[in-house]
Design a protein around this motif. Structure first.
Motif, PDB file in Angstrom:
ATOM      1  N   ARG A 101       0.803  -1.234   0.000  1.00 46.02           N
ATOM      2  CA  ARG A 101       0.000   0.000   0.000  1.00 46.02           C
ATOM      3  C   ARG A 101       0.831   1.277   0.000  1.00 46.02           C
ATOM      4  O   ARG A 101       0.313   2.363  -0.258  1.00 46.02           O
ATOM      5  N   GLN A 102       2.125   1.160   0.363  1.00 46.39           N
ATOM      6  CA  GLN A 102       2.897   2.402   0.532  1.00 46.39           C
ATOM      7  C   GLN A 102       4.091   2.543  -0.409  1.00 46.39           C
ATOM      8  O   GLN A 102       4.852   3.500  -0.301  1.00 46.39           O
ATOM      9  N   ILE A 103       4.266   1.575  -1.306  1.00 44.96           N
ATOM     10  CA  ILE A 103       5.399   1.661  -2.243  1.00 44.96           C
ATOM     11  C   ILE A 103       4.900   1.379  -3.649  1.00 44.96           C
ATOM     12  O   ILE A 103       4.050   0.508  -3.846  1.00 44.96           O
ATOM     13  N   VAL A 268       7.683   6.146  -2.223  1.00 41.58           N
ATOM     14  CA  VAL A 268       7.232   5.615  -0.938  1.00 41.58           C
ATOM     15  C   VAL A 268       6.474   6.721  -0.216  1.00 41.58           C
ATOM     16  O   VAL A 268       6.970   7.855  -0.099  1.00 41.58           O
ATOM     17  N   GLY A 269       5.261   6.400   0.250  1.00 36.64           N
ATOM     18  CA  GLY A 269       4.499   7.450   0.933  1.00 36.64           C
ATOM     19  C   GLY A 269       3.203   6.904   1.505  1.00 36.64           C
ATOM     20  O   GLY A 269       3.056   5.693   1.729  1.00 36.64           O
ATOM     21  N   LEU A 277      -1.052   7.276  -7.477  1.00 39.75           N
ATOM     22  CA  LEU A 277       0.039   7.015  -8.429  1.00 39.75           C
ATOM     23  C   LEU A 277      -0.258   5.748  -9.234  1.00 39.75           C
ATOM     24  O   LEU A 277      -0.030   5.685 -10.439  1.00 39.75           O
ATOM     25  N   LYS A 278      -0.772   4.744  -8.532  1.00 35.05           N
ATOM     26  CA  LYS A 278      -1.073   3.479  -9.205  1.00 35.05           C
ATOM     27  C   LYS A 278      -2.193   3.663 -10.234  1.00 35.05           C
ATOM     28  O   LYS A 278      -2.185   3.043 -11.295  1.00 35.05           O
ATOM     29  N   GLN A 279      -3.151   4.500  -9.904  1.00 33.62           N
ATOM     30  CA  GLN A 279      -4.269   4.754 -10.822  1.00 33.62           C
ATOM     31  C   GLN A 279      -3.740   5.331 -12.136  1.00 33.62           C
ATOM     32  O   GLN A 279      -4.098   4.894 -13.225  1.00 33.62           O
TER      33      GLN A 279
END
Ligand code: PLP
Length: 405
Positions: A101-103, A268-269, A277-279
């Motif tokens: 979920r965070q990288i 990473v966040g 970002l993934k979208q």
């Protein structure tokens, strides 16, 4: 096709949004130098391209994963890669980040630094005015392209000797600070090799909280340092209990592992930022080929090759200290692999050096912007300490003798 009306002869239209970008640094350097013959054996100290050996095991990993070239690769990073990156964060910073979920895996941090702005920058500031992107001046040039791509106003904040070679965002007036949505910051910094300490990060995060902006921490030189590992933005954010969405950190294998050609980095966040970002990545992204993701997984999991690489840079810092230590213009870089040397005029110095010695360096102004007639890079040259040790030493001696004696 033959045009049969005047309308068809009308010139093609192009967007204006990138018209404020100058020519990129390296074509500019070629224009400056290449019509003059070099004054000696050519030595490239202008480009920050690592030349130390890449880890010996990359061939074996690619060979063992050849099947991975057939299917489409994992868009966001394979579980192995993300787990390895999460392990790196735990070892390097003592920060726990959820791999899934965070990288997100990047095709090099440059891609991520650009696309994160595209996906996280709001169209309007909270007060309905043109939002602002802060960046240091001089800076890594993608920050400006990203700001212009999203219709943000780039504000170039001097990172000079006076401010410890880091930008003092807190000194900006409320008129600007109230419009900021994203602040880029590079530590260790390119070109100056300055490191943001814990206090710097803590006050930048506090400023971000006060004015409600995000911090994009470009930390691609995080593992190239003299003695003390530079603190990370997420390390300080998590120690201070900041909102995990406040800081997005960007890390790269280009310098850590001498794998610039692999094109592999990570963002990473906070989970919401990474989901966004993934979208964008799902619709328009360019993921890294599967076998290359396997190489990246191994590189994040292994610190031995990084320590060996750092030892080579330590020798280079010592050489620079020895050759240039008694010159007033010399700033010992704390980290990274660049020297940022004061000269009278960066372009003239680069040209003189090329014509008299064959050493190529970059005028500082090619990395910075003129603001109200002041350009904080104008009186500097950037020197990359990437060539093999003896060659690099020869280059530094030529720089010293040509420009400072
Ligand atoms: C400050 C800085 N940020 C980001 C990058 C991009 O690195 P990469 O895309 O290879 O990960 C570079 C490369 O030179 C850099 O100097």
């Amino acid at each position: 096709m033959t045009p049969d009306s005047e309308a068809e002869l009308a010139p093609m239209r192009y967007p204006e949004r990138f018209s404020a970008l100058p020519e990129y640094a390296f074509p500019r350097l070629r224009n400056l130098l290449d019509r003059h013959a070099p004054g000696g054996k050519v030595l490239h100290m202008s480009i920050g391209e690592p030349t130390h050996d890449a880890p010996a095991w990359i061939g074996e990993i690619i060979a063992g994963n050849l099947d991975g070239f057939r299917p489409y690769p994992n868009n966001f990073g394979t579980p192995d890669l993300l787990e390895a990156a999460s392990g790196y964060f735990a070892r390097r910073y003592g920060v726990s980040v959820d791999a899934d979920r965070q990288i997100m895996a990047l095709n090099g941090t440059r891609e991520g630094l650009f696309n994160a702005c595209l996906t996280l920058f709001p169209e309007q500031s909270a007060r309905g005015r043109q939002p602002v992107v802060l960046m240091p001046n001089p800076f890594y040039q993608v920050y400006a392209a990203a700001a212009l791509a999203v219709g943000g106003e780039p504000i170039y904040v001097p990172a000079t000797a006076k401010s410890g070679f880091l930008p003092d965002y807190g000194a900006l007036g409320p008129d600007i600070l109230n419009r900021v949505e994203i602040a880029y910051i590079c530590s260790p910094s390119n070109p100056q090799g300055a490191v943001a300490g814990r206090d710097y990060w803590a006050s930048l995060i506090a400023l971000g909280e006060k004015y409600d902006f995000r911090i994009f921490a470009d930390e691609c030189y995080a593992d190239i340092y003299r003695d003390t590992p530079p603190p990370g933005a997420l390390e300080v954010a998590s120690e201070g209990g900041a909102d995990p969405e406040r800081v997005l950190a960007f890390h790269s294998l280009s310098k850590r592992s001498n794998l610039a050609g692999l094109r592999s980095g990570i963002a990473v966040g906070g989970p919401d930022s990474i989901a966004r970002l993934k979208q964008l990545r799902a619709f328009a992204g360019a993921p890294l080929a599967g076998p290359l993701q396997a190489v990246a997984a191994r590189a994040w999991a292994d610190d031995a090759h990084v320590a060996a690489n750092r030892a080579l840079y330590r020798e280079k810092y010592s050489i620079a200290d020895q050759v240039l230590g008694d010159i007033a213009a010399y700033q010992r870089p704390e980290a990274g692999f660049f020297l940022w040397l004061a000269v009278e005029d960066g372009e003239q110095a680069a040209l003189k050096l090329w014509r008299e010695t064959g050493v190529r360096v970059l005028p500082g102004a090619y990395l910075s912007r003129d603001i109200s007639g002041e350009n904080p890079g104008k009186n500097y040259i950037r020197v990359a300490m990437v060539a093999p040790k003896q060659e690099m030493q020869r280059g530094l001696i030529q720089i010293r003798d040509c420009l400072y004696r």
